[in-house]
Write an enzyme that holds these catalytic residues in place. Structure first.
Site, PDB file in Angstrom:
ATOM      1  N   LYS A 207      44.901  52.582  42.459  1.00 45.08           N
ATOM      2  CA  LYS A 207      44.054  53.779  42.540  1.00 45.08           C
ATOM      3  C   LYS A 207      43.283  53.774  43.860  1.00 45.08           C
ATOM      4  CE  LYS A 207      43.534  54.248  37.580  1.00 45.08           C
ATOM      5  NZ  LYS A 207      42.639  54.166  36.433  1.00 45.08           N
TER       6      LYS A 207
ATOM      7  N   GLU B 281      48.161  28.635  48.334  1.00 44.68           N
ATOM      8  CA  GLU B 281      48.636  29.892  47.756  1.00 44.68           C
ATOM      9  C   GLU B 281      47.458  30.551  47.064  1.00 44.68           C
ATOM     10  OE1 GLU B 281      51.701  31.962  44.607  1.00 44.68           O
ATOM     11  OE2 GLU B 281      52.115  29.903  45.227  1.00 44.68           O
TER      12      GLU B 281
ATOM     13  N   ASP C 117      55.283  44.698  46.061  1.00 39.16           N
ATOM     14  CA  ASP C 117      56.259  45.713  45.676  1.00 39.16           C
ATOM     15  C   ASP C 117      55.614  47.102  45.653  1.00 39.16           C
ATOM     16  OD1 ASP C 117      54.665  45.124  43.470  1.00 39.16           O
ATOM     17  OD2 ASP C 117      56.249  45.465  42.015  1.00 39.16           O
TER      18      ASP C 117
ATOM     19  N   ASP D 235      47.027  41.651  43.607  1.00 39.26           N
ATOM     20  CA  ASP D 235      46.761  42.902  42.886  1.00 39.26           C
ATOM     21  C   ASP D 235      46.737  44.075  43.867  1.00 39.26           C
ATOM     22  OD1 ASP D 235      45.749  45.011  41.318  1.00 39.26           O
ATOM     23  OD2 ASP D 235      44.503  43.645  40.150  1.00 39.26           O
TER      24      ASP D 235
ATOM     25  N   THR E 112      58.635  36.006  40.831  1.00 43.61           N
ATOM     26  CA  THR E 112      57.445  35.932  39.995  1.00 43.61           C
ATOM     27  C   THR E 112      57.532  36.975  38.887  1.00 43.61           C
ATOM     28  OG1 THR E 112      56.142  37.584  41.191  1.00 43.61           O
ATOM     29  CG2 THR E 112      56.096  35.324  42.064  1.00 43.61           C
TER      30      THR E 112
ATOM     31  N   PHE F  66      55.443  39.302  38.285  1.00 49.97           N
ATOM     32  CA  PHE F  66      55.071  40.593  38.871  1.00 49.97           C
ATOM     33  C   PHE F  66      56.228  41.187  39.665  1.00 49.97           C
ATOM     34  CE2 PHE F  66      50.853  38.639  38.303  1.00 49.97           C
ATOM     35  CZ  PHE F  66      50.273  39.627  37.517  1.00 49.97           C
ATOM     36  N   GLU F  67      56.951  40.341  40.368  1.00 52.62           N
ATOM     37  CA  GLU F  67      58.114  40.814  41.107  1.00 52.62           C
ATOM     38  C   GLU F  67      59.178  41.346  40.151  1.00 52.62           C
ATOM     39  OE1 GLU F  67      61.237  39.335  44.554  1.00 52.62           O
ATOM     40  OE2 GLU F  67      59.995  37.854  43.536  1.00 52.62           O
TER      41      GLU F  67
END
Length: 192
Positions: free
Chosen positions: A105, A27, A137, A101, A168, A170-171
């Site tokens: 931008k 991972e 996402d 990540d 996660t 972030f999710e």
């Protein structure tokens, strides 16, 4: 933590690093390590490796592994793409990148993990029928992932229902912001 030799990394190295043979699951960009720890716990015969440069995540993963007595996890403190390029072809059973990540931008898009170079390196290190799992996402990043992975002739796949993984952090943030999560899965196919 695993220290790597300056040569190509093959099955003999993994046998020594884990003390046994077993399918290798990697991972990348593993964050706090929750998904990797869950994978390792649910597949105790697999050798599971987290590859990242985010040191706070190393500690979180090591704490979970110690608490839950998960012995089949190792950590590589290294940049992902250069690491994948050093692996012997066909040595990885499963490779995943959950919520890398997105570098939203436009001027930073060149820093994204999943690009054409990543697709080539991922395909090369996967065993035939090995899998590549990704999730994001960010809709624009998902489109880029699909474009570069679909262009790699030794990978077949696309959008799938949710992959085997916990939610996660972030999710959770993405879902709370109203963003849709997209999971992708690709299989390494034999070249003619």
């Amino acid at each position: 933590m695993v220290d790597f030799p300056d040569i190509a990394i093959g099955s003999a190295f993994w046998r020594k690093a884990f003390g046994r043979d077993g399918p290798l699951a990697i991972e990348t960009c593993f964050g706090n390590g929750a998904a990797l720890a869950e994978l390792a716990a649910s597949h105790p015969t697999w050798n599971c490796l987290g590859v990242d440069v985010y040191r706070p995540g190393f500690g979180a993963l090591m704490l979970v592994c110690a608490r839950d007595e998960i012995a089949n996890v190792r950590i590589a403190d290294t940049e992902v793409l250069s690491f994948l390029r050093r692996l012997d072809p066909g040595t990885v059973h499963r490779l995943s990148a959950f919520f890398p990540d997105p570098w939203p931008k436009k001027r930073h898009h060149k820093r994204r993990l999943v690009n054409a170079d990543f697709a080539v390196a991922a395909a090369a290190c996967l065993e035939v029928d090995g899998t590549l799992h990704l999730a994001t996402d960010w809709e624009v990043y998902a489109a880029q992932m699909l474009e570069v992975l679909n262009a790699e002739p030794s990978l077949a796949g696309g959008v799938v229902s949710r992959a085997e993984r916990p939610v996660t952090p972030f999710e959770a943030k993405g879902l709370a912001s109203g963003r849709r999560v997209l999971d992708l899965a690709y299989r390494r196919v034999a070249q003619a």
